[in-house]
Design an enzyme around this catalytic site. Structure first.
Site, PDB file in Angstrom:
ATOM      1  CG  ASP A   1      -2.081   1.151   1.001  1.00 42.33           C
ATOM      2  OD1 ASP A   1      -1.937   2.196   0.244  1.00 42.33           O
ATOM      3  OD2 ASP A   1      -3.049   1.030   1.770  1.00 42.33           O
TER       4      ASP A   1
ATOM      5  CB  SER B   1       0.285  10.134 -18.142  1.00 43.48           C
ATOM      6  OG  SER B   1      -0.942  10.343 -18.773  1.00 43.48           O
TER       7      SER B   1
ATOM      8  CE1 TYR C   1      -3.342   9.128 -13.966  1.00 43.48           C
ATOM      9  CE2 TYR C   1      -3.435  10.569 -15.791  1.00 43.48           C
ATOM     10  CZ  TYR C   1      -3.047   9.249 -15.210  1.00 43.48           C
ATOM     11  OH  TYR C   1      -2.456   8.354 -15.916  1.00 43.48           O
TER      12      TYR C   1
ATOM     13  CE  LYS D   1       0.381   9.021 -13.662  1.00 43.28           C
ATOM     14  NZ  LYS D   1       1.356   7.861 -13.176  1.00 43.28           N
TER      15      LYS D   1
HETATM   16  N1  NAD Z   1      -4.099   3.339 -19.303  1.00 40.09           N
HETATM   17  C1  NAD Z   1      -3.635   4.353 -19.981  1.00 40.09           C
HETATM   18  O1  NAD Z   1      -4.182   4.803 -20.681  1.00 40.09           O
HETATM   19  C2  NAD Z   1      -2.527   5.152 -19.227  1.00 40.09           C
HETATM   20  C3  NAD Z   1      -2.002   6.182 -20.063  1.00 40.09           C
HETATM   21  C4  NAD Z   1      -0.878   6.896 -19.571  1.00 40.09           C
HETATM   22  C5  NAD Z   1      -0.279   6.475 -18.228  1.00 40.09           C
HETATM   23  N2  NAD Z   1      -0.888   5.421 -17.466  1.00 40.09           N
HETATM   24  C6  NAD Z   1      -0.104   5.025 -16.285  1.00 40.09           C
HETATM   25  O2  NAD Z   1       0.165   3.774 -16.438  1.00 40.09           O
HETATM   26  C7  NAD Z   1       0.160   3.198 -15.005  1.00 40.09           C
HETATM   27  C8  NAD Z   1      -0.709   2.123 -14.860  1.00 40.09           C
HETATM   28  O3  NAD Z   1      -2.079   2.441 -15.340  1.00 40.09           O
HETATM   29  P1  NAD Z   1      -3.285   1.394 -15.658  1.00 40.09           P
HETATM   30  O4  NAD Z   1      -4.166   2.107 -16.735  1.00 40.09           O
HETATM   31  O5  NAD Z   1      -2.580   0.210 -15.992  1.00 40.09           O
HETATM   32  O6  NAD Z   1      -3.949   1.203 -14.505  1.00 40.09           O
HETATM   33  P2  NAD Z   1      -4.669   0.222 -13.471  1.00 40.09           P
HETATM   34  O7  NAD Z   1      -5.654   0.711 -12.932  1.00 40.09           O
HETATM   35  O8  NAD Z   1      -4.956  -0.975 -14.484  1.00 40.09           O
HETATM   36  O9  NAD Z   1      -3.332  -0.340 -12.543  1.00 40.09           O
HETATM   37  C9  NAD Z   1      -3.028   0.625 -11.318  1.00 40.09           C
HETATM   38  C10 NAD Z   1      -2.793  -0.299 -10.356  1.00 40.09           C
HETATM   39  O10 NAD Z   1      -2.310   0.610  -9.114  1.00 40.09           O
HETATM   40  C11 NAD Z   1      -2.702  -0.227  -8.053  1.00 40.09           C
HETATM   41  N3  NAD Z   1      -2.819   0.759  -6.729  1.00 40.09           N
HETATM   42  C12 NAD Z   1      -3.754   1.625  -6.729  1.00 40.09           C
HETATM   43  N4  NAD Z   1      -3.769   2.354  -5.384  1.00 40.09           N
HETATM   44  C13 NAD Z   1      -2.481   1.597  -4.897  1.00 40.09           C
HETATM   45  C14 NAD Z   1      -1.770   1.669  -3.640  1.00 40.09           C
HETATM   46  N5  NAD Z   1      -2.287   2.539  -2.585  1.00 40.09           N
HETATM   47  N6  NAD Z   1      -0.765   0.918  -3.353  1.00 40.09           N
HETATM   48  C15 NAD Z   1      -0.438   0.018  -4.321  1.00 40.09           C
HETATM   49  N7  NAD Z   1      -1.086  -0.083  -5.311  1.00 40.09           N
HETATM   50  C16 NAD Z   1      -2.055   0.620  -5.588  1.00 40.09           C
HETATM   51  C17 NAD Z   1      -3.997  -0.598  -8.249  1.00 40.09           C
HETATM   52  O11 NAD Z   1      -4.434  -1.909  -7.444  1.00 40.09           O
HETATM   53  C18 NAD Z   1      -3.840  -1.157  -9.904  1.00 40.09           C
HETATM   54  O12 NAD Z   1      -3.358  -2.430 -10.022  1.00 40.09           O
HETATM   55  C19 NAD Z   1      -0.474   4.468 -14.125  1.00 40.09           C
HETATM   56  O13 NAD Z   1       0.811   5.027 -13.678  1.00 40.09           O
HETATM   57  C20 NAD Z   1      -0.992   5.355 -15.280  1.00 40.09           C
HETATM   58  O14 NAD Z   1      -0.951   6.691 -14.671  1.00 40.09           O
HETATM   59  C21 NAD Z   1      -1.880   4.749 -17.959  1.00 40.09           C
END
Ligand code: NAD
Length: 266
Positions: free
Chosen positions: A66, A142, A155, A159
């Site tokens: 966490d 991001s 957000y 970032k």
């Molecule tokens: N999906 C997109 O389009 C996108 C675009 C740009 C950047 N990102 C970045 O990629 C990364 C992953 O994004 P995603 O879309 O796969 O998100 P996701 O929601 O699938 O995964 C995020 C993970 O973080 C975990 N998490 C949340 N709070 C937590 C905490 N307190 N402690 C530990 N773990 C925790 C969640 O359980 C989850 O497994 C992020 O940093 C996001 O900003 C995603």
């Protein structure tokens, strides 16, 4: 170990991937594992991390993490190092998408920044003393941290701050031989995008207009950039943000259309 993995020279290293139960974090963990890296899958979703660890088998360890809790961060880093006997790579890929823009309360600001910025910073601080020379930290930024989007605040601010933290940590940790980089995806196929688009085909169809490459990203696209960032082939690259966005950030506000287009071809 995949041939590409062997060429990158990552075999035998050990990594922590925070957010490994998520779409992008999971793909990064898979990519590192495929390259011969022992991977600690750290996530608040211990069940999801456990499923991936079981699938990957040897060289994968699931840990409950966490990012809002100092003791949890310290325990995660200590357990990862104890299990694999070394620590070379940290990937910060966890996030929350909590964002009600300017209507957000102080509690919501704190909640979002706690997971997206403060937690990753403290995890980096806990890991750095245990990471040897030649180690690498990759923060997942991001395009949201680089360009404005109407109605959002928490957000994108988190970032942008993570991308800046990357630069500061890079110059701070350079004397210890640790590189720090960020990768910044644009729209990437994930549970969040799936909830909007429904299918990858629909995501590509709509996303095509914003991503000159002609589709939205996949987790594997981000994983590939992380592998490159972690390789000694990128050994002089630090403090940089690597766009993984199919050209999204190469476009300006005119979306690549010259004035003639905007005036209807006159
Ligand atoms: N999906 C997109 O389009 C996108 C675009 C740009 C950047 N990102 C970045 O990629 C990364 C992953 O994004 P995603 O879309 O796969 O998100 P996701 O929601 O699938 O995964 C995020 C993970 O973080 C975990 N998490 C949340 N709070 C937590 C905490 N307190 N402690 C530990 N773990 C925790 C969640 O359980 C989850 O497994 C992020 O940093 C996001 O900003 C995603």
């Amino acid at each position: 170990v995949s041939a590409a993995g062997a060429a990158l020279g990552l075999e035998g290293k050990a990594a922590i991937v925070a957010g490994a139960a998520g779409g992008v974090g999971g793909a990064i963990a898979r990519g590192l594992h495929g390259a011969g890296v022992s991977v600690t899958l750290a996530d608040r979703d211990a069940e999801g991390a456990g499923r991936l660890a079981t699938e990957l088998g040897e060289g994968a360890l699931a840990l409950d993490l966490d990012l809002r809790d100092d003791a949890s961060i310290e325990a995660c880093v200590a357990a990862a190092q104890a299990r694999f006997g070394r620590l070379d790579i940290l990937v910060n890929a966890a996030c929350v998408y909590l964002d009600r823009g300017l209507a957000s309360t102080r509690a919501e600001w704190h909640a979002a920044l706690d997971v997206n910025l403060v937690g990753p910073a403290l995890l980096l601080a806990a890991a750095a003393p245990r990471i040897g020379r030649g180690g690498v930290v990759v923060n997942v930024g991001s395009v949201g941290g680089k360009f404005a989007a109407t109605g959002r605040a928490l957000y994108p601010a988190s970032k942008a701050a993570l991308i800046q933290l990357t630069r500061n940590a890079a110059v701070t940790l350079a004397p210890q031989g640790i590189r720090v980089l960020s990768v910044s995806p644009a729209w990437t196929w994930s549970p969040a995008l799936a909830s909007l688009a429904g299918t990858p085909e629909r995501a590509d169809e709509v996303g095509r207009r914003l991503h000159p490459w002609g589709r939205v990203g996949r987790g594997e696209d981000v994983a590939g950039a992380v592998l490159l960032a972690c390789s000694d082939l990128a050994g002089f690259v630090t403090g940089a943000d690597i766009p993984v966005d199919g050209g999204f950030s190469a476009l300006g506000p005119d979306q690549g259309r010259p004035p003639r287009d905007w005036f209807g071809g006159e």
